[in-house]
Design an enzyme around this catalytic site. Structure first.
Site, mmCIF file in Angstrom:
data_model
loop_
_atom_site.group_PDB
_atom_site.id
_atom_site.type_symbol
_atom_site.label_atom_id
_atom_site.label_comp_id
_atom_site.label_asym_id
_atom_site.label_seq_id
_atom_site.Cartn_x
_atom_site.Cartn_y
_atom_site.Cartn_z
ATOM 1 N N HIS A 1 -54.641 -41.588 1.708
ATOM 2 C CA HIS A 1 -53.761 -41.209 1.429
ATOM 3 C C HIS A 1 -53.831 -39.272 0.906
ATOM 4 O O HIS A 1 -55.058 -39.004 1.200
ATOM 5 C CB HIS A 1 -52.774 -41.442 0.681
ATOM 6 C CG HIS A 1 -53.695 -41.352 -0.588
ATOM 7 N ND1 HIS A 1 -54.111 -42.121 -1.710
ATOM 8 C CD2 HIS A 1 -54.093 -40.027 -2.129
ATOM 9 C CE1 HIS A 1 -54.519 -42.536 -3.141
ATOM 10 N NE2 HIS A 1 -54.012 -40.853 -3.110
ATOM 11 N N GLU B 1 -44.995 -39.798 -8.639
ATOM 12 C CA GLU B 1 -46.392 -39.721 -7.751
ATOM 13 C C GLU B 1 -45.201 -40.228 -6.965
ATOM 14 O O GLU B 1 -43.979 -41.466 -7.047
ATOM 15 C CB GLU B 1 -46.925 -40.164 -7.575
ATOM 16 C CG GLU B 1 -47.533 -41.353 -7.908
ATOM 17 C CD GLU B 1 -49.162 -42.427 -7.615
ATOM 18 O OE1 GLU B 1 -49.759 -42.144 -8.635
ATOM 19 O OE2 GLU B 1 -48.628 -42.792 -6.453
ATOM 20 N N GLN C 1 -49.027 -38.572 -0.404
ATOM 21 C CA GLN C 1 -48.511 -38.775 -2.037
ATOM 22 C C GLN C 1 -47.884 -37.286 -2.340
ATOM 23 O O GLN C 1 -48.858 -36.639 -2.912
ATOM 24 C CB GLN C 1 -50.169 -39.449 -2.336
ATOM 25 C CG GLN C 1 -49.754 -39.378 -3.601
ATOM 26 C CD GLN C 1 -51.134 -39.635 -4.587
ATOM 27 O OE1 GLN C 1 -51.803 -39.299 -4.757
ATOM 28 N NE2 GLN C 1 -50.939 -41.429 -5.372
ATOM 29 N N HIS D 1 -56.126 -34.332 -3.451
ATOM 30 C CA HIS D 1 -57.081 -34.377 -2.680
ATOM 31 C C HIS D 1 -57.139 -35.321 -2.021
ATOM 32 O O HIS D 1 -56.010 -35.418 -1.666
ATOM 33 C CB HIS D 1 -57.239 -35.407 -3.700
ATOM 34 C CG HIS D 1 -56.684 -36.055 -4.712
ATOM 35 N ND1 HIS D 1 -55.177 -36.240 -4.663
ATOM 36 C CD2 HIS D 1 -56.045 -37.786 -3.689
ATOM 37 C CE1 HIS D 1 -54.815 -37.004 -5.340
ATOM 38 N NE2 HIS D 1 -54.540 -37.946 -4.338
ATOM 39 N N GLU E 1 -60.598 -39.516 -3.554
ATOM 40 C CA GLU E 1 -60.825 -40.568 -4.737
ATOM 41 C C GLU E 1 -61.412 -41.437 -3.142
ATOM 42 O O GLU E 1 -60.839 -41.551 -2.665
ATOM 43 C CB GLU E 1 -59.256 -40.695 -5.036
ATOM 44 C CG GLU E 1 -58.443 -41.820 -5.589
ATOM 45 C CD GLU E 1 -57.216 -42.025 -5.266
ATOM 46 O OE1 GLU E 1 -56.627 -40.707 -5.119
ATOM 47 O OE2 GLU E 1 -56.365 -42.767 -6.096
HETATM 48 C C1 MC0 Z 1 -60.466 -28.737 -10.352
HETATM 49 N N1 MC0 Z 1 -61.431 -28.406 -9.036
HETATM 50 C C2 MC0 Z 1 -61.098 -28.463 -8.074
HETATM 51 C C3 MC0 Z 1 -59.758 -29.629 -7.857
HETATM 52 N N2 MC0 Z 1 -59.492 -29.248 -8.927
HETATM 53 N N3 MC0 Z 1 -61.825 -28.188 -6.409
HETATM 54 C C4 MC0 Z 1 -60.777 -29.257 -5.396
HETATM 55 N N4 MC0 Z 1 -60.161 -29.672 -5.578
HETATM 56 C C5 MC0 Z 1 -59.433 -29.981 -7.031
HETATM 57 N N5 MC0 Z 1 -58.347 -30.933 -7.094
HETATM 58 C C6 MC0 Z 1 -62.529 -27.367 -9.178
HETATM 59 C C7 MC0 Z 1 -62.310 -25.775 -10.462
HETATM 60 O O1 MC0 Z 1 -61.494 -25.383 -9.287
HETATM 61 C C8 MC0 Z 1 -63.218 -25.454 -10.428
HETATM 62 O O2 MC0 Z 1 -64.298 -24.316 -10.192
HETATM 63 C C9 MC0 Z 1 -63.987 -27.455 -10.459
HETATM 64 O O3 MC0 Z 1 -63.919 -27.875 -9.697
HETATM 65 C C10 MC0 Z 1 -63.408 -26.940 -12.349
HETATM 66 O O4 MC0 Z 1 -61.937 -27.660 -12.764
HETATM 67 P P1 MC0 Z 1 -61.867 -28.000 -13.505
HETATM 68 O O5 MC0 Z 1 -60.230 -27.596 -13.415
HETATM 69 O O6 MC0 Z 1 -61.999 -26.532 -14.636
HETATM 70 O O7 MC0 Z 1 -61.918 -28.516 -14.782
HETATM 71 P P2 MC0 Z 1 -62.704 -29.905 -14.987
HETATM 72 O O8 MC0 Z 1 -64.052 -30.603 -15.002
HETATM 73 O O9 MC0 Z 1 -61.399 -30.328 -16.546
HETATM 74 O O10 MC0 Z 1 -61.503 -30.584 -14.335
HETATM 75 C C11 MC0 Z 1 -61.808 -31.056 -12.561
HETATM 76 C C12 MC0 Z 1 -62.014 -32.432 -12.760
HETATM 77 C C13 MC0 Z 1 -60.152 -33.375 -13.039
HETATM 78 C C14 MC0 Z 1 -61.733 -32.686 -10.785
HETATM 79 C C15 MC0 Z 1 -63.152 -33.114 -13.296
HETATM 80 O O11 MC0 Z 1 -59.384 -32.497 -12.200
HETATM 81 C C16 MC0 Z 1 -60.479 -34.399 -12.655
HETATM 82 O O12 MC0 Z 1 -60.989 -35.044 -13.531
HETATM 83 N N6 MC0 Z 1 -59.238 -34.857 -11.741
HETATM 84 C C17 MC0 Z 1 -59.791 -36.424 -11.080
HETATM 85 C C18 MC0 Z 1 -58.310 -37.095 -12.404
HETATM 86 C C19 MC0 Z 1 -56.919 -36.473 -10.785
HETATM 87 O O13 MC0 Z 1 -56.903 -35.498 -10.366
HETATM 88 N N7 MC0 Z 1 -55.420 -37.386 -11.470
HETATM 89 C C20 MC0 Z 1 -54.740 -36.732 -11.048
HETATM 90 C C21 MC0 Z 1 -54.352 -37.447 -9.930
HETATM 91 P P3 MC0 Z 1 -64.627 -23.150 -10.447
HETATM 92 O O14 MC0 Z 1 -65.303 -22.925 -9.400
HETATM 93 O O15 MC0 Z 1 -63.835 -22.428 -11.424
HETATM 94 O O16 MC0 Z 1 -65.999 -23.704 -11.781
HETATM 95 S S1 MC0 Z 1 -53.583 -38.946 -9.878
HETATM 96 C C22 MC0 Z 1 -53.714 -39.946 -8.486
HETATM 97 O O17 MC0 Z 1 -53.964 -39.138 -7.498
HETATM 98 C C23 MC0 Z 1 -53.478 -41.465 -8.688
HETATM 99 C C24 MC0 Z 1 -51.902 -41.441 -9.379
HETATM 100 C C25 MC0 Z 1 -53.640 -42.479 -7.298
HETATM 101 O O18 MC0 Z 1 -53.947 -41.489 -6.573
HETATM 102 O O19 MC0 Z 1 -53.322 -43.465 -7.645
#
Ligand code: MC0
Length: 150
Positions: free
Chosen positions: A7, A43, A60, A84, A134
């Site tokens: 997705h 979602e 999604q 993502h 992912e």
């Molecule tokens: C953050 N950054 C991204 C981004 N989110 N870059 C591209 N795409 C994204 N979606 C970048 C920011 O711009 C920043 O860059 C750097 O990463 C740090 O971001 P932050 O938000 O300040 O820092 P963190 O470390 O608190 O969080 C980022 C991180 C977090 C990716 C680690 O969002 C995470 O753990 N995501 C995974 C979980 C998730 O997203 N769940 C929701 C979908 P700069 O250059 O400014 O440093 S759940 C889902 O989809 C499930 C239901 C499913 O599919 O089954």
């Protein structure tokens, strides 16, 4: 290792309004809806087409549940848009271990609960060319895995 695009996750403020856009413009219907408290999202999955390994490739739609969730932070920083890309794999833990050995930060070393009983892990966008990535092992991916190991 990767068997399909599972997705594309799209961050939005209003799930119903965004789903209505996809229905009106493309004729896509919501096939599945879920709340994932751990990930902080509501979602909706919209099936777009079949994949060679017998799954659906989906859009999604993701609406944040709380202001401090990853999708809320993304919306605050970027506005609505692609959040993502998710790839299917038959064994999420094994694939995560392999990509980890290749220098990519695995955000969930222990796979978490994803859509419709799937097991998921995220890879850090800064190690993936700016794309939050992912890995998804669907419920029936696991069944295929056990068959293979028999
Ligand atoms: C953050 N950054 C991204 C981004 N989110 N870059 C591209 N795409 C994204 N979606 C970048 C920011 O711009 C920043 O860059 C750097 O990463 C740090 O971001 P932050 O938000 O300040 O820092 P963190 O470390 O608190 O969080 C980022 C991180 C977090 C990716 C680690 O969002 C995470 O753990 N995501 C995974 C979980 C998730 O997203 N769940 C929701 C979908 P700069 O250059 O400014 O440093 S759940 C889902 O989809 C499930 C239901 C499913 O599919 O089954």
């Amino acid at each position: 290792m990767l068997t399909r695009i599972d997705h594309v996750g799209i961050a939005c403020h209003d799930l119903e309004a965004t789903a209505e856009f996809y229905r009106r413009v493309y004729g896509l219907e919501v096939a599945h809806e879920e709340v994932n408290e751990e990930q902080g999202v509501r979602e909706a999955m919209l099936r777009v087409g079949g994949t060679a390994d017998g799954h659906w490739a989906c859009v999604q739609l993701l609406q944040p549940l709380t202001d401090d969730s990853p999708v809320a932070k993304f919306l605050q920083r970027n506005g609505e848009g692609v959040h993502h890309v998710a790839f299917g794999t038959a064994d999420v833990a094994a694939t995560a271990e392999t990509v980890g050995q290749r220098g990519v930060r695995v955000l969930d070393p222990e796979p978490r609960h994803g859509t419709a009983g799937s097991r998921i892990t995220f890879l850090h966008p800064k190690d993936c060319g700016g794309v939050l990535t992912e890995l998804v092992e669907a419920a029936d991916d696991s069944a295929a895995k056990s068959e293979k190991t028999l």
